[in-house]
Design a protein around this motif. Structure first.
Motif, PDB file in Angstrom:
ATOM      1  N   GLN A  80       0.817  -1.212   0.000  1.00  0.00           N
ATOM      2  CA  GLN A  80       0.000   0.000   0.000  1.00  0.00           C
ATOM      3  C   GLN A  80       0.852   1.264   0.000  1.00  0.00           C
ATOM      4  OE1 GLN A  80      -0.136  -2.494   2.253  1.00  0.00           O
ATOM      5  NE2 GLN A  80      -2.220  -2.992   2.820  1.00  0.00           N
ATOM      6  N   MET A  81       2.014   1.231   0.664  1.00  0.00           N
ATOM      7  CA  MET A  81       2.859   2.424   0.743  1.00  0.00           C
ATOM      8  C   MET A  81       3.329   2.853  -0.645  1.00  0.00           C
ATOM      9  SD  MET A  81       4.037   4.906   2.476  1.00  0.00           S
ATOM     10  CE  MET A  81       3.980   4.507   4.207  1.00  0.00           C
ATOM     11  N   ALA A  82       3.720   1.911  -1.483  1.00  0.00           N
ATOM     12  CA  ALA A  82       4.170   2.258  -2.836  1.00  0.00           C
ATOM     13  C   ALA A  82       3.028   2.893  -3.631  1.00  0.00           C
ATOM     14  CB  ALA A  82       4.697   1.027  -3.567  1.00  0.00           C
ATOM     15  N   LEU A  83       1.822   2.358  -3.498  1.00  0.00           N
ATOM     16  CA  LEU A  83       0.683   2.916  -4.216  1.00  0.00           C
ATOM     17  C   LEU A  83       0.330   4.299  -3.675  1.00  0.00           C
ATOM     18  CD1 LEU A  83      -1.397   2.459  -6.453  1.00  0.00           C
ATOM     19  CD2 LEU A  83      -2.903   1.461  -4.699  1.00  0.00           C
ATOM     20  N   GLN A  84       0.350   4.445  -2.363  1.00  0.00           N
ATOM     21  CA  GLN A  84       0.083   5.764  -1.779  1.00  0.00           C
ATOM     22  C   GLN A  84       1.102   6.777  -2.278  1.00  0.00           C
ATOM     23  OE1 GLN A  84      -1.093   6.496   2.483  1.00  0.00           O
ATOM     24  NE2 GLN A  84       0.952   7.410   2.538  1.00  0.00           N
ATOM     25  N   ASN A  85       2.373   6.391  -2.316  1.00  0.00           N
ATOM     26  CA  ASN A  85       3.412   7.295  -2.808  1.00  0.00           C
ATOM     27  C   ASN A  85       3.165   7.680  -4.262  1.00  0.00           C
ATOM     28  OD1 ASN A  85       4.702   7.231  -0.336  1.00  0.00           O
ATOM     29  ND2 ASN A  85       6.197   5.690  -0.965  1.00  0.00           N
ATOM     30  N   ILE A  94      -5.447  12.514  -0.829  1.00  0.00           N
ATOM     31  CA  ILE A  94      -5.392  11.433   0.155  1.00  0.00           C
ATOM     32  C   ILE A  94      -6.219  11.881   1.366  1.00  0.00           C
ATOM     33  CG2 ILE A  94      -3.906   9.982   1.595  1.00  0.00           C
ATOM     34  CD1 ILE A  94      -3.170   9.589  -1.310  1.00  0.00           C
ATOM     35  N   ILE A  95      -7.283  11.139   1.639  1.00  0.00           N
ATOM     36  CA  ILE A  95      -8.167  11.466   2.771  1.00  0.00           C
ATOM     37  C   ILE A  95      -7.569  10.959   4.074  1.00  0.00           C
ATOM     38  CG2 ILE A  95     -10.468  11.044   3.778  1.00  0.00           C
ATOM     39  CD1 ILE A  95     -10.414  12.923   1.317  1.00  0.00           C
ATOM     40  N   GLN A  96      -7.047   9.732   4.043  1.00  0.00           N
ATOM     41  CA  GLN A  96      -6.378   9.148   5.209  1.00  0.00           C
ATOM     42  C   GLN A  96      -5.073   8.520   4.736  1.00  0.00           C
ATOM     43  OE1 GLN A  96      -8.951   6.265   7.049  1.00  0.00           O
ATOM     44  NE2 GLN A  96     -10.447   7.785   7.690  1.00  0.00           N
ATOM     45  N   GLN A  97      -3.988   8.890   5.387  1.00  0.00           N
ATOM     46  CA  GLN A  97      -2.691   8.284   5.096  1.00  0.00           C
ATOM     47  C   GLN A  97      -2.716   6.823   5.536  1.00  0.00           C
ATOM     48  OE1 GLN A  97       0.123   9.735   3.680  1.00  0.00           O
ATOM     49  NE2 GLN A  97      -1.072  11.572   3.275  1.00  0.00           N
ATOM     50  N   LEU A  98      -1.769   6.059   5.032  1.00  0.00           N
ATOM     51  CA  LEU A  98      -1.656   4.648   5.384  1.00  0.00           C
ATOM     52  C   LEU A  98      -1.597   4.506   6.906  1.00  0.00           C
ATOM     53  CD1 LEU A  98      -1.359   1.750   4.336  1.00  0.00           C
ATOM     54  CD2 LEU A  98       1.115   2.110   4.334  1.00  0.00           C
ATOM     55  N   HIS A  99      -2.449   3.647   7.427  1.00  0.00           N
ATOM     56  CA  HIS A  99      -2.519   3.434   8.873  1.00  0.00           C
ATOM     57  C   HIS A  99      -3.111   2.053   9.158  1.00  0.00           C
ATOM     58  CE1 HIS A  99      -6.584   4.663   7.799  1.00  0.00           C
ATOM     59  NE2 HIS A  99      -6.998   4.139   8.935  1.00  0.00           N
ATOM     60  N   LYS A 100      -2.950   1.612  10.389  1.00  0.00           N
ATOM     61  CA  LYS A 100      -3.565   0.360  10.840  1.00  0.00           C
ATOM     62  C   LYS A 100      -4.910   0.702  11.467  1.00  0.00           C
ATOM     63  CE  LYS A 100      -3.023  -3.604  13.867  1.00  0.00           C
ATOM     64  NZ  LYS A 100      -2.163  -4.259  14.861  1.00  0.00           N
ATOM     65  N   THR A 101      -5.943   0.057  11.001  1.00  0.00           N
ATOM     66  CA  THR A 101      -7.291   0.314  11.518  1.00  0.00           C
ATOM     67  C   THR A 101      -7.562  -0.511  12.771  1.00  0.00           C
ATOM     68  OG1 THR A 101      -8.341  -1.474  10.280  1.00  0.00           O
ATOM     69  CG2 THR A 101      -8.077   0.651   9.133  1.00  0.00           C
ATOM     70  N   ASP A 102      -8.658  -0.196  13.438  1.00  0.00           N
ATOM     71  CA  ASP A 102      -9.052  -0.988  14.604  1.00  0.00           C
ATOM     72  C   ASP A 102      -9.650  -2.337  14.199  1.00  0.00           C
ATOM     73  OD1 ASP A 102     -11.427   0.032  13.590  1.00  0.00           O
ATOM     74  OD2 ASP A 102     -12.124   0.849  15.498  1.00  0.00           O
ATOM     75  N   GLU A 107      -4.383   0.349   5.591  1.00  0.00           N
ATOM     76  CA  GLU A 107      -5.096   0.950   4.471  1.00  0.00           C
ATOM     77  C   GLU A 107      -4.881   2.447   4.399  1.00  0.00           C
ATOM     78  OE1 GLU A 107      -9.105  -0.266   5.525  1.00  0.00           O
ATOM     79  OE2 GLU A 107      -9.507   1.689   6.423  1.00  0.00           O
ATOM     80  N   PHE A 108      -5.140   2.988   3.201  1.00  0.00           N
ATOM     81  CA  PHE A 108      -5.211   4.427   3.010  1.00  0.00           C
ATOM     82  C   PHE A 108      -6.431   4.700   2.146  1.00  0.00           C
ATOM     83  CE2 PHE A 108      -2.812   3.142  -0.706  1.00  0.00           C
ATOM     84  CZ  PHE A 108      -3.154   4.032  -1.708  1.00  0.00           C
ATOM     85  N   VAL A 109      -6.858   5.960   2.139  1.00  0.00           N
ATOM     86  CA  VAL A 109      -8.102   6.328   1.464  1.00  0.00           C
ATOM     87  C   VAL A 109      -7.856   7.528   0.566  1.00  0.00           C
ATOM     88  CG1 VAL A 109     -10.525   6.999   1.789  1.00  0.00           C
ATOM     89  CG2 VAL A 109      -9.393   5.559   3.512  1.00  0.00           C
ATOM     90  N   VAL A 110      -8.347   7.449  -0.670  1.00  0.00           N
ATOM     91  CA  VAL A 110      -8.285   8.574  -1.596  1.00  0.00           C
ATOM     92  C   VAL A 110      -9.703   9.021  -1.935  1.00  0.00           C
ATOM     93  CG1 VAL A 110      -6.120   7.720  -2.586  1.00  0.00           C
ATOM     94  CG2 VAL A 110      -8.268   7.277  -3.774  1.00  0.00           C
ATOM     95  N   GLU A 111      -9.789  10.267  -2.386  1.00  0.00           N
ATOM     96  CA  GLU A 111     -11.061  10.795  -2.859  1.00  0.00           C
ATOM     97  C   GLU A 111     -10.971  10.985  -4.366  1.00  0.00           C
ATOM     98  OE1 GLU A 111     -13.833  13.794  -0.789  1.00  0.00           O
ATOM     99  OE2 GLU A 111     -12.590  15.010  -2.149  1.00  0.00           O
ATOM    100  N   ASP A 112     -11.949  10.443  -5.099  1.00  0.00           N
ATOM    101  CA  ASP A 112     -11.916  10.601  -6.547  1.00  0.00           C
ATOM    102  C   ASP A 112     -12.527  11.944  -6.955  1.00  0.00           C
ATOM    103  OD1 ASP A 112     -14.729  10.344  -6.788  1.00  0.00           O
ATOM    104  OD2 ASP A 112     -14.629   8.420  -7.837  1.00  0.00           O
ATOM    105  N   ILE A 113     -12.580  12.186  -8.239  1.00  0.00           N
ATOM    106  CA  ILE A 113     -13.043  13.467  -8.778  1.00  0.00           C
ATOM    107  C   ILE A 113     -14.517  13.753  -8.470  1.00  0.00           C
ATOM    108  CG2 ILE A 113     -13.627  12.525 -11.050  1.00  0.00           C
ATOM    109  CD1 ILE A 113     -12.411  15.121 -12.242  1.00  0.00           C
ATOM    110  N   ASP A 114     -15.283  12.687  -8.180  1.00  0.00           N
ATOM    111  CA  ASP A 114     -16.701  12.836  -7.866  1.00  0.00           C
ATOM    112  C   ASP A 114     -16.974  12.838  -6.360  1.00  0.00           C
ATOM    113  OD1 ASP A 114     -17.549  12.910 -10.591  1.00  0.00           O
ATOM    114  OD2 ASP A 114     -17.345  10.739 -10.689  1.00  0.00           O
ATOM    115  N   GLY A 115     -15.914  12.783  -5.545  1.00  0.00           N
ATOM    116  CA  GLY A 115     -16.075  12.818  -4.091  1.00  0.00           C
ATOM    117  C   GLY A 115     -16.172  11.450  -3.437  1.00  0.00           C
ATOM    118  N   GLY A 121      -6.317  -1.307   0.763  1.00  0.00           N
ATOM    119  CA  GLY A 121      -5.764  -1.931   1.957  1.00  0.00           C
ATOM    120  C   GLY A 121      -5.738  -3.433   1.894  1.00  0.00           C
ATOM    121  N   MET A 122      -5.340  -3.995   3.041  1.00  0.00           N
ATOM    122  CA  MET A 122      -5.291  -5.439   3.171  1.00  0.00           C
ATOM    123  C   MET A 122      -5.305  -5.782   4.653  1.00  0.00           C
ATOM    124  SD  MET A 122      -2.501  -8.201   1.797  1.00  0.00           S
ATOM    125  CE  MET A 122      -3.129  -8.286   0.144  1.00  0.00           C
TER     126      MET A 122
END
Length: 125
Positions: A80-85, A94-102, A107-115, A121-122
């Motif tokens: 995921q880090m390579a893709l985020q980069n 990037i809405i949320q940088q790569l992180h470990k969820t509860d 995972e990380f989160v992006v926003e597309d052109i339509d919101g 993630g994995m």
């Protein structure tokens, strides 16, 4: 019986603009079916496919706005880090940088052109 795959279908008010965003910014290859009875554009990257349809002018309301949380697609991805980069270099929001969820995903989160929010993630091993 066996299920093989799933594809997200994204209605969009400007199918051409959204397709180009996914091509240029997110690295997807596009295949147009704009002469079909139900016009659409298929977007491919590796084993992932998103399908764009015409929303007939209706505004996109992403899940996080409509329901208060959640994404509109979840893509399982290694490294995921390579893709985020890659996305950061291209200027993808990037809405949320790569992180470990509860729930133990990296995972990380992006926003597309339509919101829409697209999660990449994995599950942690």
């Amino acid at each position: 019986m066996e299920l093989f795959a799933s594809h997200c279908v994204f209605p969009t008010p400007d199918i051409e603009k959204t397709a180009e965003y996914y091509r240029q910014m997110l690295g997807f290859r596009r295949v147009d079916y704009l002469d079909a009875a139900e016009k659409h554009i298929c977007l491919y990257r590796d084993g992932v496919e998103f399908i764009l349809t015409d929303s007939n002018g209706q505004k996109v309301i992403p899940n996080h706005i409509l329901y208060g949380y959640g994404g509109d697609a979840y893509v399982i991805v290694k490294n995921q880090m390579a893709l985020q980069n890659e996305y950061e270099v291209k200027g993808v929001r990037i809405i949320q940088q790569l992180h470990k969820t509860d729930y133990h995903n990296q995972e990380f989160v992006v926003e597309d052109i339509d919101g829409r929010w697209i999660y990449f993630g994995m599950k942690e091993a």
